[in-house]
Design a protein around this motif. Structure first.
Motif, PDB file in Angstrom:
ATOM      1  N   PRO A   1      14.158  -0.501 -10.039  1.00 26.84           N
ATOM      2  CA  PRO A   1      14.887   0.361  -9.704  1.00 26.84           C
ATOM      3  C   PRO A   1      15.723   0.306  -8.925  1.00 26.84           C
ATOM      4  O   PRO A   1      15.400  -0.389  -7.400  1.00 26.84           O
ATOM      5  CB  PRO A   1      14.295   1.681  -9.879  1.00 26.84           C
ATOM      6  N   LYS A   2      16.925   0.755  -8.642  1.00 26.51           N
ATOM      7  CA  LYS A   2      18.002   0.832  -7.584  1.00 26.51           C
ATOM      8  C   LYS A   2      17.586   1.437  -6.163  1.00 26.51           C
ATOM      9  O   LYS A   2      17.356   2.739  -6.943  1.00 26.51           O
ATOM     10  CB  LYS A   2      19.141   1.384  -8.688  1.00 26.51           C
ATOM     11  N   ASP A   3      17.923   1.387  -5.304  1.00 26.18           N
ATOM     12  CA  ASP A   3      17.208   2.098  -4.046  1.00 26.18           C
ATOM     13  C   ASP A   3      15.897   2.244  -3.870  1.00 26.18           C
ATOM     14  O   ASP A   3      16.432   3.123  -2.918  1.00 26.18           O
ATOM     15  CB  ASP A   3      18.087   3.284  -3.971  1.00 26.18           C
ATOM     16  N   LYS A   4      15.135   1.494  -4.494  1.00 26.04           N
ATOM     17  CA  LYS A   4      14.106   2.103  -4.168  1.00 26.04           C
ATOM     18  C   LYS A   4      13.488   0.653  -3.453  1.00 26.04           C
ATOM     19  O   LYS A   4      13.587  -0.854  -3.999  1.00 26.04           O
ATOM     20  CB  LYS A   4      13.232   2.156  -5.292  1.00 26.04           C
ATOM     21  N   ILE A   5      12.228   1.153  -2.424  1.00 28.49           N
ATOM     22  CA  ILE A   5      11.723  -0.925  -2.050  1.00 28.49           C
ATOM     23  C   ILE A   5      11.367  -1.021  -2.963  1.00 28.49           C
ATOM     24  O   ILE A   5      10.115  -0.653  -3.491  1.00 28.49           O
ATOM     25  CB  ILE A   5      10.504  -0.406  -0.662  1.00 28.49           C
ATOM     26  N   LYS A  62       0.825  -1.005   0.143  1.00 26.62           N
ATOM     27  CA  LYS A  62       0.167   0.097   0.158  1.00 26.62           C
ATOM     28  C   LYS A  62       0.900   1.327   0.076  1.00 26.62           C
ATOM     29  O   LYS A  62       0.159   2.855   0.015  1.00 26.62           O
ATOM     30  CB  LYS A  62      -1.598   0.189   0.999  1.00 26.62           C
ATOM     31  N   ASP A  63       2.294   0.902   0.030  1.00 29.11           N
ATOM     32  CA  ASP A  63       3.360   2.429   0.424  1.00 29.11           C
ATOM     33  C   ASP A  63       2.806   3.162  -1.504  1.00 29.11           C
ATOM     34  O   ASP A  63       3.476   2.073  -2.413  1.00 29.11           O
ATOM     35  CB  ASP A  63       4.309   1.923   0.566  1.00 29.11           C
ATOM     36  N   LYS A  64       3.086   3.828  -1.787  1.00 26.06           N
ATOM     37  CA  LYS A  64       2.855   4.918  -2.742  1.00 26.06           C
ATOM     38  C   LYS A  64       4.240   4.751  -3.246  1.00 26.06           C
ATOM     39  O   LYS A  64       4.671   5.271  -4.749  1.00 26.06           O
ATOM     40  CB  LYS A  64       2.046   6.286  -2.722  1.00 26.06           C
ATOM     41  N   ALA A  65       5.148   5.408  -2.347  1.00 30.33           N
ATOM     42  CA  ALA A  65       6.806   5.468  -2.624  1.00 30.33           C
ATOM     43  C   ALA A  65       7.179   4.288  -3.670  1.00 30.33           C
ATOM     44  O   ALA A  65       8.235   4.223  -4.049  1.00 30.33           O
ATOM     45  CB  ALA A  65       7.550   5.325  -1.912  1.00 30.33           C
ATOM     46  N   ALA A  66       6.464   2.775  -3.182  1.00 29.23           N
ATOM     47  CA  ALA A  66       7.366   1.508  -3.496  1.00 29.23           C
ATOM     48  C   ALA A  66       7.550   1.671  -5.008  1.00 29.23           C
ATOM     49  O   ALA A  66       5.608   2.096  -5.489  1.00 29.23           O
ATOM     50  CB  ALA A  66       6.918   0.098  -2.376  1.00 29.23           C
ATOM     51  N   VAL A  67       7.427   0.559  -5.544  1.00 34.40           N
ATOM     52  CA  VAL A  67       7.218   0.221  -6.575  1.00 34.40           C
ATOM     53  C   VAL A  67       6.453  -1.736  -6.584  1.00 34.40           C
ATOM     54  O   VAL A  67       7.485  -2.347  -6.525  1.00 34.40           O
ATOM     55  CB  VAL A  67       8.654  -0.521  -7.544  1.00 34.40           C
ATOM     56  N   GLU A 101       4.012  -8.611 -13.071  1.00 35.31           N
ATOM     57  CA  GLU A 101       3.305  -7.226 -13.250  1.00 35.31           C
ATOM     58  C   GLU A 101       3.214  -6.169 -12.974  1.00 35.31           C
ATOM     59  O   GLU A 101       3.680  -6.306 -11.270  1.00 35.31           O
ATOM     60  CB  GLU A 101       2.205  -7.911 -13.058  1.00 35.31           C
ATOM     61  N   TYR A 102       3.263  -4.868 -13.099  1.00 36.26           N
ATOM     62  CA  TYR A 102       3.973  -3.801 -12.053  1.00 36.26           C
ATOM     63  C   TYR A 102       2.440  -2.687 -12.854  1.00 36.26           C
ATOM     64  O   TYR A 102       2.478  -2.359 -13.319  1.00 36.26           O
ATOM     65  CB  TYR A 102       5.103  -2.809 -13.054  1.00 36.26           C
ATOM     66  N   PRO A 103       0.907  -3.495 -11.684  1.00 39.59           N
ATOM     67  CA  PRO A 103       0.151  -2.775 -12.225  1.00 39.59           C
ATOM     68  C   PRO A 103      -0.023  -1.162 -11.655  1.00 39.59           C
ATOM     69  O   PRO A 103      -0.875  -0.707 -12.502  1.00 39.59           O
ATOM     70  CB  PRO A 103      -0.538  -3.094 -10.641  1.00 39.59           C
ATOM     71  N   ASP A 104       1.206  -0.535 -11.709  1.00 38.37           N
ATOM     72  CA  ASP A 104       1.197   0.522 -11.076  1.00 38.37           C
ATOM     73  C   ASP A 104       1.337   1.234 -12.673  1.00 38.37           C
ATOM     74  O   ASP A 104       0.860   2.756 -12.854  1.00 38.37           O
ATOM     75  CB  ASP A 104       1.056   1.459  -9.302  1.00 38.37           C
TER      76      ASP A 104
END
Length: 310
Positions: free
Chosen positions: A128-132, A94-99, A113-116
């Motif tokens: 992406p590097k350094d992202k949750i 539910k974290d909008k900052a995460a991929v 799948e990348y739903p967003d």
């Protein structure tokens, strides 16, 4: 591909727990052997000495020591273990900052799948590097297990159950992934990769995945053959997961079916008889010698078309 060479915070914290438990075990072994050697030397029988050493049975002091010391050692191990267990179970879906990535395990391949972002791919996960990276993991058939040793621990994927996981890559690299739950004849061949990119390169990859494919005139014959024989299972646009691996960007992948070098020759071998390369997979054979309906020239045309899917 080693859990002992962490490339992300989750894997680093899990390696810390391994080292902590190993240190405690080695410490206990050293202490026990030191006491053992001391007792052998200190209380060995000497010539002419028939005395009986002082008996310590029932000593409250000693009983307290060998009860308290193990409890303290267990606490040293348990506190960080419990803490990291809860931390690594955090649900970032539910974290909008995460991929956000939905992982679906199939016999014997992986769908991502990348739903967003409205895109889907297979076999090669790009992050992406350094992202949750927040994962939702399911299975389309039997039980599998998702594991990228350099980034973190494994999690089961089960039919009808959604599990969650988060990972993060600290450097730009390509990491190996495996299925670690015996799932059929080609379980050992159910490989995938995770490519960590800079944020700019990741955004560029997303844009390329969303861009419409252009097919040169030289590959249009292969495109027609593909549509007639393969389109019912394989999607070639990034927003369609399909019942078989999505082939958008297929020409840019490093491997074929997760196990073969990505060459025209191997592509032709796979189309002719996939069972010969990966036993038990659900793709039918198209080569005439394997009971299919396509001759070598037609398969070559399909391979030419697949090489345009960038």
């Amino acid at each position: 591909m080693s859990a002992l060479q962490p490339k992300g915070p989750v894997a680093s914290e899990q390696l810390y727990l391994m080292k902590l438990s190993l240190f405690i075990m080695v410490f206990v072994v050293i202490v026990v052997f030191a006491i053992y050697v001391y007792v052998l030397i200190r209380f060995r029988k000497k010539a002419g000495d028939d005395s009986i050493p002082k008996q310590v049975e029932g000593s409250h002091v000693l009983e307290i020591i060998w009860t308290v010391v193990p409890i303290l050692l267990l606490l040293v191990l348990a506190v960080p273990t419990v803490s990291y267990t809860f931390k690594h179970s955090t649900n970032y879906t539910k974290d909008k900052a995460a991929v956000h990535v939905k992982v679906t395990a199939h016999q014997f391949w992986w769908q991502f799948e990348y739903p967003d972002l409205g895109i889907a791919t297979a076999q090669e996960l790009v992050v992406p590097k350094d992202k949750i990276i927040a994962f939702e993991l399911v299975s389309a058939d039997v039980s599998h297990a998702f594991w990228v040793p350099s980034l973190g621990g494994k999690v089961d994927t089960n039919p009808g159950i959604t599990n969650t996981l988060y990972l993060q890559a600290d450097e730009i690299a390509t990491f190996q992934g495996r299925c670690t739950e015996l799932c059929g004849a080609s379980h050992a061949l159910m490989n995938f990769t995770v490519a960590s990119k800079s944020e700019a390169d990741f955004d560029a990859w997303v844009a390329k995945m969303k861009a419409p494919a252009t097919v040169p005139a030289t590959a249009q014959k292969g495109e027609e053959l593909f549509k007639e024989n393969c389109m019912s299972c394989h999607a070639v646009n990034a927003n369609g997961p399909g019942v078989a691996p999505n082939l958008k960007g297929f020409a840019d992948r490093d491997t074929l079916a997760g196990i073969l070098e990505h060459t025209p020759e191997n592509m032709a071998l796979w189309i002719k008889d996939p069972q010969d390369q990966k036993p038990g997979n659900k793709m039918p054979a198209f080569g005439k010698k394997a009971g299919g309906k396509l001759d070598d020239a037609q398969i070559k045309d399909i391979v030419s078309y697949l090489q345009t899917l960038k």
